[in-house]
Design a protein around this motif. Structure first.
Motif: not given
Length: 156
Positions: A47-49, A52-57, A106-108
């Protein structure tokens, strides 16, 4: 806290956050086998590859994530790109602090080519429904899956 694009190497940590976040959903619906809890690290990596996958760090720790998958539609005179939003997750100790809102916004922003954003959640997931409605999502339909689950589909 920073929101960044996820990398394939983040799959294991994202899956850990996902499983922790979805335990309450599994309890709410009385089903320990909901898809987010049985997904494999390979499925998350794919799914990441491919999307669009976003992460909060925060402090080097992944505390949330969200996925977006783009699809083009062409029907009659209507055409556009829809982003299917999935697996919005926030670590249980960080819920209620605005991370879900920040991740969705952020995804939007990351997929400006999307003319619509679609997602779904369970009918008993009131917190999720409040969040989505607050961000401009409107219910489009309900889909009864079985006796204990009706999916609420929403679009922005």
């Amino acid at each position: 806290m920073e929101i960044q694009r996820a990398l394939a190497d983040d799959a294991g940590e994202i899956l850990t956050v996902q499983r922790a976040a979805y335990v309450s959903e599994a309890q709410l619906y009385g089903d320990p086998f909901i898809p987010p809890l049985v997904e494999s690290v390979e499925q998350v990596r794919k799914a990441i590859e491919t999307g669009v996958t976003l992460k909060a760090v925060d402090g080097g720790r992944i505390v949330g994530a969200v996925r977006g998958t783009l699809s083009s539609t062409l029907s009659g005179t209507l055409s556009g790109t829809t982003c299917l939003v999935g697996r919005l997750v926030v670590a249980p100790d960080r819920q209620g602090q605005g991370l879900g809102t920040a991740l969705l916004r952020a995804l939007h922003d990351q997929v400006p080519e999307a003319t619509a954003f679609d997602l779904f959640t369970g009918h008993l997931s009131e917190g999720n429904l409040r969040l989505y409605r607050r961000l401009g999502y409107r219910e489009t339909r309900r889909e009864r899956m079985d006796d204990h689950l009706t999916l609420v589909h929403l679009r922005r």
